[in-house]
Design a protein around this motif. Sequence first.
Motif, PDB file in Angstrom:
ATOM      1  N   ALA A 111     -34.249  18.794  11.594  1.00 34.52           N
ATOM      2  CA  ALA A 111     -33.760  20.105  12.012  1.00 34.52           C
ATOM      3  C   ALA A 111     -34.493  21.127  11.172  1.00 34.52           C
ATOM      4  O   ALA A 111     -35.544  20.833  10.598  1.00 34.52           O
ATOM      5  CB  ALA A 111     -32.246  20.187  11.809  1.00 34.52           C
ATOM      6  N   ASN A 112     -33.980  22.347  11.082  1.00 33.23           N
ATOM      7  CA  ASN A 112     -34.621  23.275  10.153  1.00 33.23           C
ATOM      8  C   ASN A 112     -34.431  22.724   8.742  1.00 33.23           C
ATOM      9  O   ASN A 112     -33.449  22.023   8.469  1.00 33.23           O
ATOM     10  CB  ASN A 112     -34.087  24.698  10.310  1.00 33.23           C
ATOM     11  N   PRO A 113     -35.369  22.984   7.837  1.00 31.18           N
ATOM     12  CA  PRO A 113     -35.378  22.290   6.531  1.00 31.18           C
ATOM     13  C   PRO A 113     -34.080  22.388   5.750  1.00 31.18           C
ATOM     14  O   PRO A 113     -33.621  21.384   5.187  1.00 31.18           O
ATOM     15  CB  PRO A 113     -36.537  22.969   5.793  1.00 31.18           C
ATOM     16  N   ALA A 114     -33.479  23.574   5.699  1.00 38.96           N
ATOM     17  CA  ALA A 114     -32.252  23.738   4.909  1.00 38.96           C
ATOM     18  C   ALA A 114     -31.121  22.888   5.478  1.00 38.96           C
ATOM     19  O   ALA A 114     -30.399  22.209   4.732  1.00 38.96           O
ATOM     20  CB  ALA A 114     -31.846  25.203   4.856  1.00 38.96           C
ATOM     21  N   ASP A 115     -30.947  22.911   6.798  1.00 40.33           N
ATOM     22  CA  ASP A 115     -29.896  22.111   7.415  1.00 40.33           C
ATOM     23  C   ASP A 115     -30.166  20.615   7.245  1.00 40.33           C
ATOM     24  O   ASP A 115     -29.244  19.820   7.046  1.00 40.33           O
ATOM     25  CB  ASP A 115     -29.776  22.444   8.904  1.00 40.33           C
ATOM     26  N   TYR A 116     -31.437  20.240   7.327  1.00 38.59           N
ATOM     27  CA  TYR A 116     -31.820  18.839   7.239  1.00 38.59           C
ATOM     28  C   TYR A 116     -31.460  18.250   5.868  1.00 38.59           C
ATOM     29  O   TYR A 116     -30.808  17.203   5.778  1.00 38.59           O
ATOM     30  CB  TYR A 116     -33.309  18.703   7.500  1.00 38.59           C
ATOM     31  N   VAL A 117     -31.876  18.930   4.783  1.00 40.06           N
ATOM     32  CA  VAL A 117     -31.594  18.379   3.451  1.00 40.06           C
ATOM     33  C   VAL A 117     -30.109  18.444   3.125  1.00 40.06           C
ATOM     34  O   VAL A 117     -29.590  17.566   2.429  1.00 40.06           O
ATOM     35  CB  VAL A 117     -32.430  19.079   2.348  1.00 40.06           C
ATOM     36  N   LYS A 118     -29.428  19.464   3.627  1.00 43.12           N
ATOM     37  CA  LYS A 118     -27.984  19.553   3.377  1.00 43.12           C
ATOM     38  C   LYS A 118     -27.241  18.431   4.106  1.00 43.12           C
ATOM     39  O   LYS A 118     -26.323  17.817   3.556  1.00 43.12           O
ATOM     40  CB  LYS A 118     -27.448  20.916   3.798  1.00 43.12           C
ATOM     41  N   THR A 119     -27.658  18.142   5.339  1.00 40.68           N
ATOM     42  CA  THR A 119     -27.043  17.050   6.096  1.00 40.68           C
ATOM     43  C   THR A 119     -27.261  15.716   5.402  1.00 40.68           C
ATOM     44  O   THR A 119     -26.342  14.885   5.295  1.00 40.68           O
ATOM     45  CB  THR A 119     -27.620  16.996   7.521  1.00 40.68           C
ATOM     46  N   LEU A 120     -28.483  15.483   4.915  1.00 44.57           N
ATOM     47  CA  LEU A 120     -28.767  14.235   4.203  1.00 44.57           C
ATOM     48  C   LEU A 120     -27.957  14.137   2.912  1.00 44.57           C
ATOM     49  O   LEU A 120     -27.430  13.063   2.585  1.00 44.57           O
ATOM     50  CB  LEU A 120     -30.255  14.140   3.897  1.00 44.57           C
ATOM     51  N   ALA A 121     -27.869  15.227   2.173  1.00 37.87           N
ATOM     52  CA  ALA A 121     -27.093  15.214   0.931  1.00 37.87           C
ATOM     53  C   ALA A 121     -25.628  14.897   1.209  1.00 37.87           C
ATOM     54  O   ALA A 121     -24.994  14.104   0.494  1.00 37.87           O
ATOM     55  CB  ALA A 121     -27.224  16.554   0.213  1.00 37.87           C
ATOM     56  N   GLU A 122     -25.078  15.496   2.254  1.00 36.59           N
ATOM     57  CA  GLU A 122     -23.678  15.242   2.616  1.00 36.59           C
ATOM     58  C   GLU A 122     -23.477  13.784   3.033  1.00 36.59           C
ATOM     59  O   GLU A 122     -22.459  13.163   2.688  1.00 36.59           O
ATOM     60  CB  GLU A 122     -23.263  16.178   3.746  1.00 36.59           C
ATOM     61  N   ALA A 123     -24.434  13.253   3.779  1.00 40.95           N
ATOM     62  CA  ALA A 123     -24.320  11.865   4.229  1.00 40.95           C
ATOM     63  C   ALA A 123     -24.388  10.891   3.056  1.00 40.95           C
ATOM     64  O   ALA A 123     -23.629   9.910   2.992  1.00 40.95           O
ATOM     65  CB  ALA A 123     -25.420  11.564   5.239  1.00 40.95           C
ATOM     66  N   LYS A 124     -25.298  11.144   2.114  1.00 42.83           N
ATOM     67  CA  LYS A 124     -25.420  10.273   0.948  1.00 42.83           C
ATOM     68  C   LYS A 124     -24.162  10.330   0.086  1.00 42.83           C
ATOM     69  O   LYS A 124     -23.637   9.287  -0.354  1.00 42.83           O
ATOM     70  CB  LYS A 124     -26.643  10.681   0.124  1.00 42.83           C
ATOM     71  N   ALA A 125     -23.682  11.540  -0.184  1.00 42.16           N
ATOM     72  CA  ALA A 125     -22.468  11.681  -0.995  1.00 42.16           C
ATOM     73  C   ALA A 125     -21.274  11.054  -0.276  1.00 42.16           C
ATOM     74  O   ALA A 125     -20.446  10.375  -0.890  1.00 42.16           O
ATOM     75  CB  ALA A 125     -22.207  13.150  -1.301  1.00 42.16           C
ATOM     76  N   GLY A 126     -21.187  11.284   1.037  1.00 40.93           N
ATOM     77  CA  GLY A 126     -20.065  10.758   1.800  1.00 40.93           C
ATOM     78  C   GLY A 126     -20.034   9.245   1.836  1.00 40.93           C
ATOM     79  O   GLY A 126     -18.956   8.635   1.769  1.00 40.93           O
TER      80      GLY A 126
END
Length: 213
Positions: A51-66
């Motif tokens: 996705a756009n870079p900011a959304d992409y890294v935030k989504t990945l960070a949330e998935a890893k933490a979750g």
Amino acid sequence: MAFDKHGRMTATAPPLILASQSPRRRYLLEQAGLTFAVIPSDFDEGSVLLANPADYVKTLAEAKAGEVARKYPDSWVIGADTIVTIGNAILGKPGDPREARQMLERLSGQSHFVYTGYSIVCKNKHTRVSDAIKTDVQFKDLTQDEIDWYIQTGEPFDKAGAYAIQGMGTFLVRRIHGSYTNVVGLPVCEVIESLIKMGVVRMNAENPKGLAV
């Protein structure tokens, strides 16, 4: 199985977990005075669509933490992800010297952006804070000799964008605008601010070199 930052097995769920095997993120949090366990996430990053870079890294960070928080629901878990972008391209970790050369030649003399998303979550408290931080980085003009030498050091091969600003790759960078630690792999200022605001950590008056969890 949980391990602390020194690799020792922990008997109970730790209060604070870094869901990353990155030695750079571990070092940054240690330097900030935090005590935490390291439990890398097994989340499949390839399952997240670009996705756009900011959304992409935030989504990945949330998935890893979750993913880690589901195993340790009483713990506070920090997840993070970093990418390098130039133009419309995302530069990941080079798989071989040819890819590293292509990346470094593309970055030479140009400005690019480093995005790091982070997420802090506690499942049983139903609490999560996430954000993405962007840093503008400008490279010097690189000669072929400089690129050859840097590739031969082996440093580019586990780094997004094929360089490490905190390592020998520091000589590649002319200037940055924004968070330095964000380029290393974690925006420490924002992460610590979030932890304090969420009441996860506090300043420890009895130990000025550390933060109490």
